[in-house]
Write an enzyme that holds these catalytic residues in place. Structure first.
Site, PDB file in Angstrom:
ATOM      1  CB  CYS A 412      -0.959  -0.045   1.179  1.00  0.00           C
ATOM      2  SG  CYS A 412      -2.350   1.116   1.025  1.00  0.00           S
ATOM      3  CG  HIS A 544      -3.418  -3.848   2.918  1.00  0.00           C
ATOM      4  ND1 HIS A 544      -2.575  -3.366   3.887  1.00  0.00           N
ATOM      5  CD2 HIS A 544      -4.000  -2.767   2.340  1.00  0.00           C
ATOM      6  CE1 HIS A 544      -2.642  -2.040   3.921  1.00  0.00           C
ATOM      7  NE2 HIS A 544      -3.492  -1.651   2.986  1.00  0.00           N
ATOM      8  CD  GLU A 546      -1.169  -6.609   5.050  1.00  0.00           C
ATOM      9  OE1 GLU A 546      -1.436  -5.477   5.492  1.00  0.00           O
ATOM     10  OE2 GLU A 546      -0.724  -6.802   3.903  1.00  0.00           O
TER      11      GLU A 546
END
Length: 588
Positions: A412, A544, A546
């Protein structure tokens, strides 16, 4: 109804203090139930007045976890998704704000027909209806109605803000029936004094408060530094009116991945099976087999966490480094990737502002320590974030990784600062910056997305799962990141941003070697993934990654970072089996 029967509900409450691990115990319980072949969903109740977690500071509440549908929720839902390997929705997170908004909207429409609207019964009914609605929604995994719904009550028993939810659950136990309602109370057993005696009085007092509110725990999960001493189970059982075999020691262990094993070894599955009559549920054979396989793989993964493996150091350069929970999904993604490539990961936390020249004059010691941590790392990760503080430090970190051929992953804002650095120092755009921080800068390398609402804060970003399409160019087809994604032509990842790379400078960036190998599938004009040519691993994503990491299925960009940082990337991309010399074979 699950298989013609009522969904079972397991409520997880907390006592004595907050932050003692209700979320991990709830997630671990759900995992154990999944190993039996049961279909499990979960709900997190947060007793704050915010509508969602989107506007909360990471330093105050930990990270904001984003779901596929764009819901900005509590970080515990990330634990649920990772442990249960499922996809949740914004409805799986209940807040006081959501409940009151729903009730007030009904009152404004006249749904209550002139009645006085009160906490009881209107607020408590709304809570129960919400829980029951989510408990009967088909799950993403098999499309089946859940057999079990785990509900975590945020906060601590006795908190004023939790009172309506406690009362709602008191009523809910009668709505669904005794055989379909089980309460796990998580409490602290502290060690006091030089002799190190474990004290049960705080737990006794907590259970007394809970019983005074109309709820009696069926299971006590006792958090402590060490295993419960002999006689503690009997003592707590006697004073808390549960059987000693319903008192579980959840002591500190080698990793959080061992908590399900700890609970399983003490017989939690048997207790839940007897209490909720789980043996009567009809579980399809193929799902039961999946559950057995899951438990074998989880055990192997947890054992790997406990083994002595080589260490790889990753520097996380951020602005919320004082609270690790601000980046909890990033940390988990690094752990998952590392363990799947036979490494332990060591994180060097680097406060981005400490890397800046101004810090050298204010606090030279911090400045030199920050650069020492950065230079000593095997790889650098710059995660997402908001606000100008530390941005120049993040730009310097990206510059260091680029110039010194150090593996780099930007997420990001981590992508945006790398673009700014490249524009300034490679393309000669000396005034390049982000319009987020310099609205009238000479060369806006990052700009505000035109469709985003500037007038309000909550839920107005580009949120949720969006498709990214790999470009049909020679470099993109052979890029490392595309190979890490299994040569997929399109990937779906979760987003949370208001700013994007300025499309007007993309051509010049690519001409100098910064290749945007992935763009949004809707328009093809929004830059989603870049990879730097002629570099061991210099990759960034606007999304993102993750948020979708799983212990047994690590996120590809993080996997690439750990492989590159440990010198294994080329071998992996060539098809070499990294688990060949171990007793563990995990599917990557």
């Amino acid at each position: 109804m699950a298989n013609g029967k009522q969904t079972k509900y397991i409520i997880v409450s907390g006592g004595v203090i907050s932050g003692i691990g209700k979320g991990i115990i709830a997630s671990s319980t759900g995992l154990l139930l999944k190993t039996m072949g049961l279909t499990v969903t979960s709900i997190k109740i947060d007793p704050y007045l915010n509508i969602d977690a989107g506007t909360l500071s990471p330093l105050d509440h930990g990270e904001v976890f984003v779901l596929d549908d764009g819901g900005e929720v509590d970080l515990d839902l990330g634990n649920y998704e990772r442990y249960l390997n499922t996809t949740l929705s914004r409805d799986n997170n209940i807040t006081t704000g959501k409940i009151y908004r729903e009730v007030i909207e009904k009152e404004r429409r006249g749904d209550y027909l002139g009645k006085t609207v009160q906490v009881v019964p209107h607020i408590t009914n709304a809570i129960q209806d919400w829980v029951e609605r989510v408990g009967s929604m088909p799950t993403s995994e098999h499309g089946r109605i859940p057999d079990v719904c785990i509900v975590e009550l945020g906060g601590t028993v006795g908190d004023i803000e939790s009172a309506p939810f406690i009362e709602a659950m008191r009523q809910f136990q009668f709505r669904v029936g005794h055989d379909n309602f089980c309460l796990i109370h998580v409490s602290l057993v502290p060690v006091v004094g030089v002799v190190g005696e474990q004290k049960t009085k705080p737990t006794q007092a907590s259970v007394r408060d809970l019983r005074g509110l109309g709820l009696s725990p069926d299971i006590l999960a006792c958090r402590s530094q060490y295993p419960l001493e002999k006689g503690i189970n009997e003592k707590l059982g006697m004073f808390c009116q549960v059987s000693p075999n319903q008192v579980f020691s959840v002591h500190d262990c080698e990793s959080l991945y061992h908590v399900p094993i700890l609970l399983q070894e003490q017989g939690l599955i048997d207790v839940l099976t007897n209490r909720l009559n789980l043996g009567q549920l009809n579980i399809p054979a193929e799902i039961a087999d999946e559950g057995k396989s899951l438990w074998v793989q989880w055990g192997e993964f947890a054992r790997r966490r406990a083994r002595s493996l080589d260490q790889t150091t990753i520097a996380i350069v951020g602005k919320y480094t004082n609270l690790a929970d601000s980046y909890i999904s990033v940390v988990k993604a690094l752990e998952h990737a590392a363990l799947n490539v036979n490494r332990h990961v060591k994180i060097n936390w680097v406060e981005a502002s400490d890397l800046e020249e101004e810090s050298m004059h204010k606090d030279p010691l911090k400045y030199h320590e920050a650069w020492q941590h950065l230079c000593a790392a095997d790889g650098i990760l710059v995660p997402g974030g908001f606000g100008e503080r530390g941005v120049e430090g993040k730009i310097l970190a990206a510059k260091w990784a680029r110039e010194h051929s150090l593996p780099y992953l930007g997420i990001c804002l981590g992508l945006q600062v790398a673009v700014i650095e490249f524009a300034r120092n490679v393309c000669g755009m000396t005034g390049a910056h982000s319009a987020e921080f310099r609205e009238n800068c000479k060369t806006p390398a990052v700009v505000f997305m035109p469709e985003i609402d500037r007038t309000t804060m909550g839920g107005t970003m580009r949120l949720g799962s969006r498709p990214t399409r790999f470009q049909d160019t020679e470099f993109a087809r052979t890029s490392k990141i595309k190979k890490l994604y299994g040569d997929a032509s399109e990937v779906h990842e979760r987003h949370r941003h208001r700013y994007e790379v300025n499309p007007e400078i993309v051509e010049e960036l690519e001409a100098n070697g910064l290749c945007f190998v992935g763009r949004d599938a809707e328009t093809g004009e929004r830059m989603e993934i870049f990879e730097l040519a002629n570099h061991p691993y210099f990759v960034a994503a606007q999304y993102h990654p993750e948020y979708l990491t799983r212990p047994l299925n690590p996120s590809p960009p993080f996997l690439g970072l750990l492989l590159a940082a440990s010198g294994q990337l080329d071998a992996y991309l060539a098809g070499e089996d990294l688990a060949r010399n171990t007793d563990i074979k995990l599917k990557l």
